[in-house]
Design an enzyme around this catalytic site. Structure first.
Site, mmCIF file in Angstrom:
data_model
loop_
_atom_site.group_PDB
_atom_site.id
_atom_site.type_symbol
_atom_site.label_atom_id
_atom_site.label_comp_id
_atom_site.label_asym_id
_atom_site.label_seq_id
_atom_site.Cartn_x
_atom_site.Cartn_y
_atom_site.Cartn_z
ATOM 1 N N LYS A 1 -7.755 -2.339 20.439
ATOM 2 C CA LYS A 1 -8.097 -2.578 21.849
ATOM 3 C C LYS A 1 -7.965 -1.309 22.680
ATOM 4 C CE LYS A 1 -7.220 -7.511 21.406
ATOM 5 N NZ LYS A 1 -6.600 -7.643 20.092
ATOM 6 N N ARG A 2 -8.543 -0.226 22.173
ATOM 7 C CA ARG A 2 -8.501 1.053 22.860
ATOM 8 C C ARG A 2 -9.606 1.154 23.908
ATOM 9 N NH1 ARG A 2 -4.251 0.917 20.022
ATOM 10 N NH2 ARG A 2 -3.460 2.763 18.960
#
EC number: 4.1.1.23
Lengths: 277, 277
Positions: free
Chosen positions: A96-97
Site C-alpha cells: 500500500k505504497r
C-alpha cells in the site's frame, strides 16, 4: 508475469485463490520458534503444502517490517523461494505504497527489481504522478486500492464526488493513466454488491478481493458479480488459511482450508465457463 | 515527544526546519562510496553539520527500501544515531503507510516501538480503522496526507465531496478520530493559498509542509497563512539541502543551505511573535 499467464494458471488449477502470508510469531506453532528463521520456515511450509491449490501469494509488508531487519530478511527469502521453486505463482507485495514521482519510482524499484515481485499494492490518494512510476515497469502490475474491505472505507471511498462515489471516480480516472492495462484493483469481498457497477467501469482488469472468510465476505457473491471472461479475480484469504492450526500439523491444516476454498472456486469457474473448461 | 517540546525547540533555535534524508547513492559525493555503509556515513555527516539549524529529520523510507537489507539497516542506524545523540530532534518516518486495523498496528509497532520514531506519515484513503491504530501510541504523532505538493493532488484531493474539497473532508472527518490531538497533517507548500481555509478547520494541529525550494513553494506564504500560536509548522527541504554539493564539502554546503532557510524562518517567527521571542 502477464495476465494471460495468470488466467491460464487459474484455469489449470481451477483456483483463483491468493494466500496472504501475514506472519505473526504469536500465532505460530511453538516448535517453529526454535528455528533460526521462524518466519521463513513458516512461509516455506505453508507454500510447499498449498502451492497446488492457489495461484498467488501475498505477503503484507507490515508484518515483516514489524520484525525489523530479520523481518525484511525473511521477506527477501520468501520471495526468492517462491521465484525459484514456484515461478508460476503470481506474487503480490501488499505494501500500500504511494508517494510523489521520484519517490514512487524508488518503491517500484524496491519491489519490482530488487525483490522481484510481480505486483505491488498502491494507495491512490496522491493521484497520477504517484501511480504512473509503478506502471512504467513492463510485465509488472500495480494493484490500486479502490474499495477496501474495512469499515473505514465508508469514511471517504464511498462519499459522493461529482455525482458518483469516490472509489468509482478513482476507477474512471486511473483507467486513463499511461499503461493502465497493467492496473489491477482491490475491492473488498465485504462489499460484493458493488461489484456489478465496478465491472461496468473496468470490465477487463483483474480484481484482488480480500475479506472472504475472517471478514465475512461471500465467495459466491464475488464470483457472481466480479468474474469476467479472463476470470479477472484473485480472492485472498490470509488468517483463515495460514492459522488453521498452531500445532505441528499447521501446514496440512492450511492445505485443507485452502482446498475448501479451491473447491468452491472450481464450482464458480464451472458455472461461468461450463464444465468443459 | 510532545508538541509543546517541539514548539519550545523551534523557538529556541528560531527554526521550524525539517531536513528530509532522501538518500540516493547516485547523488552522493564519490569519496563516500568507499565507506562500509555510505548511506549512514552520509546521514551522519549531514546531521552533525545541520542539527543546530533544524528541529526535525525525515527519512523517506522509499529511498532505504530501494537498497534492500542494507538500506533498512542504514535506516535503523540513522534513527538510533539521532535518538542517542540528538534526542531533542523530532523524527519523522515518511512512510505513507495505512492498512486495515490489525495491519496498521503492525506498522505502528514497526515505526514507533522498534525504530523509535516520534511520528510516521499515513495515507487517509482507508479511513478511521486504518488511522486510529497509529493514534493509540502515546506521545507519538501520526502525520496524515491532506493536500500534497504534487500535481496528482488535483486528481482526487481537491475534488468536491458534499460541497467541499476532499482534503477538507479528510481534515473534518479525521479531527473527530480518537486521540486526534496527536494528528499532524501534510500540506504542500506549492498550495500555500489553501492554508487559510485549512487553518479554519484545524487551527491547532502541526502541519508538515514539503515543497519549499526544489518544488517551488514559498516559505513566506506558508508562514503567513499557516503559522499559529504554537508555530504549528514544520517546513521540509530534502534535495535542496542534502545535495547542495557532491564534493568533499557536502556537509558544510548542506549547512549553508539550511542556514539560509533558518534565517528566513527566524524572520517569519519574529514577524508573528515579535522580536522579544
Amino acid at each position: 508475469m502477464q495476465t494471460q499467464e495468470l488466467t491460464s494458471q487459474i484455469k489449470k488449477k481451477s483456483s483463483f485463490l491468493c494466500i496472504g502470508l501475514d506472519v505473526d510469531l504469536n500465532k505460530f506453532p511453538k516448535h517453529l520458534l526454535k528455528e533460526e528463521d521462524p518466519i521463513f520456515a513458516f512461509n516455506k511450509a505453508i507454500i510447499d503444502a498449498t502451492h497446488h491449490l492457489c495461484v498467488a501469494y501475498k505477503p503484507n509488508t507490515a508484518f515483516y517490517e514489524a520484525y525489523g531487519l530479520k523481518g525484511w530478511q525473511a521477506l527477501e527469502k520468501t520471495i526468492s523461494y517462491l521465484n525459484e521453486n514456484y515461478p508460476e505463482q503470481f506474487t503480490i507485495a501488499d505494501a500500500k505504497r504511494g508517494d510523489i514521482g521520484n519517490t514512487s519510482s524508488m518503491y517500484a524499484k524496491a519491489f519490482f527489481e530488487d525483490l522481484e515481485f510481480d505486483s505491488v499494492t498502491v494507495a491512490p490518494y496522491m493521484g497520477k504522478d504517484s501511480v504512473e512510476p509503478f506502471l512504467e515497469f513492463k510485465d509488472k502490475h500495480t494493484i490500486l486500492l479502490a474499495l477496501t474491505s474495512n469499515q473505514g472505507a465508508f469514511d471517504f471511498q464511498t462519499k459522493t464526488v461529482d455525482g458518483k462515489p469516490l472509489y468509482q471516480h478513482v476507477l474512471e480516472t486511473t483507467k486513463q493513466y499511461k499503461n493502465a492495462e497493467q492496473l489491477m484493483y482491490v475491492v473488498g469481498a465485504t462489499k460484493a454488491e458493488y461489484l456489478s457497477e465496478i465491472r461496468e467501469i473496468i470490465p477487463n482488469n483483474f480484481l484482488l478481493v480480500p475479506g472472504v472468510g475472517a471478514q465475512g465476505g461471500s465467495l459466491k457473491e464475488v464470483a457472481k458479480y466480479g468474474m469476467n471472461d479472463d476470470v479477472g479475480l484473485l480472492v485472498n484469504s490470509s488468517r483463515g488459511i495460514i492459522y488453521a492450526s498452531n500445532d505441528e500439523d499447521f501446514a496440512e491444516a492450511s492445505a485443507e482450508k485452502a482446498k475448501d476454498l479451491q473447491q468452491q472456486m472450481h464450482t464458480a469457474l464451472d458455472q461461468y465457463f461450463g464444465h468443459a473448461n
